[in-house]
Write a protein that holds these residues in place. Structure first.
Motif, PDB file in Angstrom:
ATOM      1  N   GLY A  41       0.820  -1.198   0.000  1.00 58.39           N
ATOM      2  CA  GLY A  41       0.000   0.000   0.000  1.00 58.39           C
ATOM      3  C   GLY A  41       0.849   1.241   0.000  1.00 58.39           C
ATOM      4  N   PRO A  42       0.259   2.403  -0.268  1.00 52.59           N
ATOM      5  CA  PRO A  42       1.022   3.648  -0.319  1.00 52.59           C
ATOM      6  C   PRO A  42       1.566   4.049   1.047  1.00 52.59           C
ATOM      7  CG  PRO A  42      -1.341   4.076  -0.468  1.00 52.59           C
ATOM      8  CD  PRO A  42      -1.178   2.605  -0.559  1.00 52.59           C
ATOM      9  N   PRO A 157       3.603   0.642  -3.691  1.00 51.21           N
ATOM     10  CA  PRO A 157       3.211   0.319  -5.065  1.00 51.21           C
ATOM     11  C   PRO A 157       4.400   0.404  -6.012  1.00 51.21           C
ATOM     12  CG  PRO A 157       1.588   1.761  -4.054  1.00 51.21           C
ATOM     13  CD  PRO A 157       2.740   1.678  -3.092  1.00 51.21           C
ATOM     14  N   GLU A 158       4.395  -0.419  -7.052  1.00 54.93           N
ATOM     15  CA  GLU A 158       5.558  -0.528  -7.926  1.00 54.93           C
ATOM     16  C   GLU A 158       5.862   0.742  -8.702  1.00 54.93           C
ATOM     17  OE1 GLU A 158       4.951  -3.986 -10.321  1.00 54.93           O
ATOM     18  OE2 GLU A 158       5.511  -5.362  -8.718  1.00 54.93           O
ATOM     19  N   GLU A 159       4.875   1.664  -8.774  1.00 53.42           N
ATOM     20  CA  GLU A 159       5.152   2.899  -9.491  1.00 53.42           C
ATOM     21  C   GLU A 159       5.878   3.924  -8.622  1.00 53.42           C
ATOM     22  OE1 GLU A 159       0.788   3.123  -8.081  1.00 53.42           O
ATOM     23  OE2 GLU A 159       2.147   1.643  -8.950  1.00 53.42           O
ATOM     24  N   SER A 160       6.124   3.610  -7.346  1.00 55.27           N
ATOM     25  CA  SER A 160       6.825   4.535  -6.460  1.00 55.27           C
ATOM     26  C   SER A 160       8.275   4.701  -6.905  1.00 55.27           C
ATOM     27  CB  SER A 160       6.788   4.022  -5.019  1.00 55.27           C
ATOM     28  OG  SER A 160       5.462   3.950  -4.538  1.00 55.27           O
ATOM     29  N   PHE A 174       4.957 -15.286  -0.206  1.00 53.63           N
ATOM     30  CA  PHE A 174       4.125 -14.450   0.665  1.00 53.63           C
ATOM     31  C   PHE A 174       2.646 -14.617   0.367  1.00 53.63           C
ATOM     32  CE2 PHE A 174       8.095 -11.907   0.681  1.00 53.63           C
ATOM     33  CZ  PHE A 174       8.211 -11.611   2.030  1.00 53.63           C
ATOM     34  N   VAL A 175       1.834 -14.377   1.395  1.00 53.52           N
ATOM     35  CA  VAL A 175       0.433 -14.068   1.153  1.00 53.52           C
ATOM     36  C   VAL A 175       0.329 -12.538   1.126  1.00 53.52           C
ATOM     37  CG1 VAL A 175      -0.441 -16.178   2.187  1.00 53.52           C
ATOM     38  CG2 VAL A 175      -0.162 -14.155   3.631  1.00 53.52           C
ATOM     39  N   LEU A 176      -0.496 -12.030   0.249  1.00 51.81           N
ATOM     40  CA  LEU A 176      -0.567 -10.588   0.007  1.00 51.81           C
ATOM     41  C   LEU A 176      -1.799  -9.984   0.673  1.00 51.81           C
ATOM     42  CD1 LEU A 176       0.425  -8.038  -1.539  1.00 51.81           C
ATOM     43  CD2 LEU A 176      -1.028  -8.787  -3.441  1.00 51.81           C
ATOM     44  N   ILE A 177      -1.582  -8.888   1.413  1.00 54.87           N
ATOM     45  CA  ILE A 177      -2.680  -8.129   2.009  1.00 54.87           C
ATOM     46  C   ILE A 177      -2.514  -6.683   1.551  1.00 54.87           C
ATOM     47  CG2 ILE A 177      -3.793  -7.349   4.131  1.00 54.87           C
ATOM     48  CD1 ILE A 177      -2.678  -9.879   5.489  1.00 54.87           C
ATOM     49  N   LYS A 178      -3.494  -6.169   0.831  1.00 52.97           N
ATOM     50  CA  LYS A 178      -3.416  -4.807   0.304  1.00 52.97           C
ATOM     51  C   LYS A 178      -4.125  -3.824   1.240  1.00 52.97           C
ATOM     52  CE  LYS A 178      -2.732  -5.677  -4.606  1.00 52.97           C
ATOM     53  NZ  LYS A 178      -3.046  -5.203  -5.974  1.00 52.97           N
ATOM     54  N   LEU A 179      -3.519  -2.665   1.399  1.00 52.55           N
ATOM     55  CA  LEU A 179      -4.100  -1.586   2.184  1.00 52.55           C
ATOM     56  C   LEU A 179      -4.209  -0.344   1.318  1.00 52.55           C
ATOM     57  CD1 LEU A 179      -2.215  -3.360   4.294  1.00 52.55           C
ATOM     58  CD2 LEU A 179      -2.850  -1.543   5.868  1.00 52.55           C
ATOM     59  N   ASP A 180      -5.290   0.377   1.480  1.00 48.52           N
ATOM     60  CA  ASP A 180      -5.457   1.639   0.776  1.00 48.52           C
ATOM     61  C   ASP A 180      -5.780   2.720   1.807  1.00 48.52           C
ATOM     62  OD1 ASP A 180      -5.608   3.500  -1.244  1.00 48.52           O
ATOM     63  OD2 ASP A 180      -6.987   2.332  -2.484  1.00 48.52           O
ATOM     64  N   ARG A 221       1.081  11.579  -6.830  1.00 47.90           N
ATOM     65  CA  ARG A 221       1.024  10.903  -5.531  1.00 47.90           C
ATOM     66  C   ARG A 221       0.597  11.909  -4.484  1.00 47.90           C
ATOM     67  NH1 ARG A 221       4.598  11.147  -1.652  1.00 47.90           N
ATOM     68  NH2 ARG A 221       6.237  11.851  -3.065  1.00 47.90           N
ATOM     69  N   GLY A 222      -0.542  11.657  -3.858  1.00 52.96           N
ATOM     70  CA  GLY A 222      -1.054  12.567  -2.847  1.00 52.96           C
ATOM     71  C   GLY A 222      -0.464  12.300  -1.475  1.00 52.96           C
ATOM     72  N   ALA A 223      -0.860  13.120  -0.518  1.00 58.34           N
ATOM     73  CA  ALA A 223      -0.319  13.038   0.841  1.00 58.34           C
ATOM     74  C   ALA A 223      -1.081  12.016   1.670  1.00 58.34           C
ATOM     75  CB  ALA A 223      -0.367  14.415   1.501  1.00 58.34           C
ATOM     76  N   SER A 224      -0.447  11.561   2.735  1.00 56.81           N
ATOM     77  CA  SER A 224      -1.065  10.593   3.636  1.00 56.81           C
ATOM     78  C   SER A 224      -1.687  11.317   4.827  1.00 56.81           C
ATOM     79  CB  SER A 224      -0.024   9.594   4.138  1.00 56.81           C
ATOM     80  OG  SER A 224       0.791  10.181   5.143  1.00 56.81           O
ATOM     81  N   VAL A 225      -2.311  10.538   5.695  1.00 58.93           N
ATOM     82  CA  VAL A 225      -2.963  11.119   6.870  1.00 58.93           C
ATOM     83  C   VAL A 225      -1.949  11.767   7.806  1.00 58.93           C
ATOM     84  CG1 VAL A 225      -2.881   9.032   8.302  1.00 58.93           C
ATOM     85  CG2 VAL A 225      -4.778  10.651   8.579  1.00 58.93           C
TER      86      VAL A 225
END
Length: 287
Positions: A41-42, A157-160, A174-180, A221-225
Motif C-alpha cells: 500500500g502507499p 506500489p511498484e510505481e513509487s 508471501f500471502v498478500l494483504i493490500k491496504l489503501d 502521488r497525494g499526501a497521507s494522513v
C-alpha cells in the motif's frame, strides 16, 4: 477462547488503531497459519503499525529492518568479525548476527519495511529460510529457524520512486494483504487522536485538504494522513492561514505529474482554495 472479531477489537483498543478490522483479521489469520505476509500500500496507511501491533499482541519478537540498497546479503544474514577470526578462528562467537539470523534463532518476526528497496542479493537470501527454515553460513554451517519465525514485509506500489520489482520467486513465498487510504470519517478520527486538535473544523479541513491532493489531476502521488495530522497541529497552535500551513506541510509529501500545469505552490494553493470554498467550510475560512 476469544473469537477473531474479539481479538481484532482488543488489538484496536490496545494500540489505538482506527478501522482496519478486515486487514487485522487477515494478518492474525496468516500468522496463525505460519504464512509470511506482504503488506502492500502507499506511504502512510499504517502498514508498520498493523504489523507491530499484531506481533506484540501475539508476544512475538519484532525485529525491524528498513529496505535500502546498501542492505546486502551479508548485512542481512551476518558477517565474520575480522579481528575475532584472526584471534580465535571461525568460531561462533566471531560471527556477528544480522537481523535475519537473529529473528530465525529466536523464532521471531523479521519485519522488513519497504521490501522492494532491497537489492537482489538480499532478496535472494530470504528464499531458503522462508522455504525450509534454513540459513547457510560459510564456516559455521546451517542454522535452523525456531518455530514461530516469519517474515512480515511491506511494499510500496511498484510505481513509487526508487523501488525495484520483486522476483516472482520471492512474491510466491508471501500471502498478500493490500491496504489503501481509509475513509474520510476514519481519517478524521485518526487525526483527532494523533493531533490532539479540539476544534472539529480544524480536523475536517486538514483531512479534506490532504484527501483533495489524492484527487487532483495534477498530482501523481497525494499526501497521507500524517500530513493531515501535522496540518491540524499547526492550525491548533498558531494563527497561520491554511495556505501557509499547507505550504509548510505538503511540498515534500506530494509528487506532481510531469504534465502538471502550474508550479507546486500554485497547485497547492488551488487545492486549499477548492476545499475552503465548499459551503461547509465557509465560516472556517479565517482559520
Amino acid at each position: 477462547m476469544k473469537s477473531l472479531r474479539e481479538e481484532v477489537e482488543e488489538i484496536k483498543a490496545r494500540y489505538g488503531i482506527v478501522g482496519r478490522d478486515r486487514e487485522l483479521a487477515m494478518i492474525l489469520s496468516a500468522i496463525r497459519a505460519n504464512r509470511h505476509v506482504l503488506l502492500e500500500g502507499p506511504v502512510g496507511v499504517g502498514k508498520t503499525l498493523l504489523a507491530r501491533a499484531v506481533s506484540e499482541y501475539m508476544s512475538r519478537d519484532f525485529i525491524r529492518v528498513d529496505g535500502d540498497e546498501r542492505l546486502d546479503e551479508n548485512k542481512l544474514i551476518g558477517h565474520w568479525d575480522p579481528p575475532s577470526v584472526l584471534k580465535n578462528g571461525y568460531v561462533e562467537s566471531a560471527f556477528v548476527e544480522g537481523p535475519l539470523t537473529t529473528a530465525a534463532k529466536r523464532g521471531g518476526i523479521l519485519f522488513i519495511n519497504e521490501l522492494n528497496r532491497l537489492p537482489d542479493s538480499a532478496q535472494n537470501a530470504l528464499l531458503p529460510v522462508m522455504d525450509e527454515g534454513i540459513i547457510g553460513i560459510p564456516h559455521l554451517g546451517q542454522i535452523k529457524a525456531k518455530d514461530g519465525f516469519l517474515v512480515i514485509a511491506t511494499q510500496n506500489p511498484e510505481e513509487s520512486i526508487g523501488v525495484t520489482r520483486l522476483s516472482e520467486a520471492l512474491k510466491d513465498r508471501f500471502v498478500l494483504i493490500k491496504l489503501d487510504y481509509q475513509s474520510q470519517e476514519e481519517e478524521e478520527e485518526i487525526v483527532k487522536l494523533r493531533s490532539g486538535a479540539k476544534r472539529e473544523e480544524v480536523v475536517k479541513i486538514a483531512v479534506s485538504i490532504v484527501r483533495e491532493t489524492r484527487r487532483d489531476p495534477a498530482v501523481k502521488r497525494g499526501a497521507s494522513v500524517r500530513a493531515a495530522i501535522d496540518m491540524a497541529v499547526l492550525a491548533e497552535s498558531s494563527e497561520m492561514s491554511w495556505h501557509e500551513i499547507a505550504m509548510m506541510v505538503l511540498p515534500k509529501r506530494i509528487e506532481l505529474r510531469e504534465d502538471a500545469v502550474g508550479s507546486e505552490e500554485e497547485i497547492i494553493r488551488r487545492i486549499v482554495d477548492r476545499v475552503l470554498s465548499k459551503e461547509v467550510f465557509q465560516q472556517a475560512r479565517g482559520i
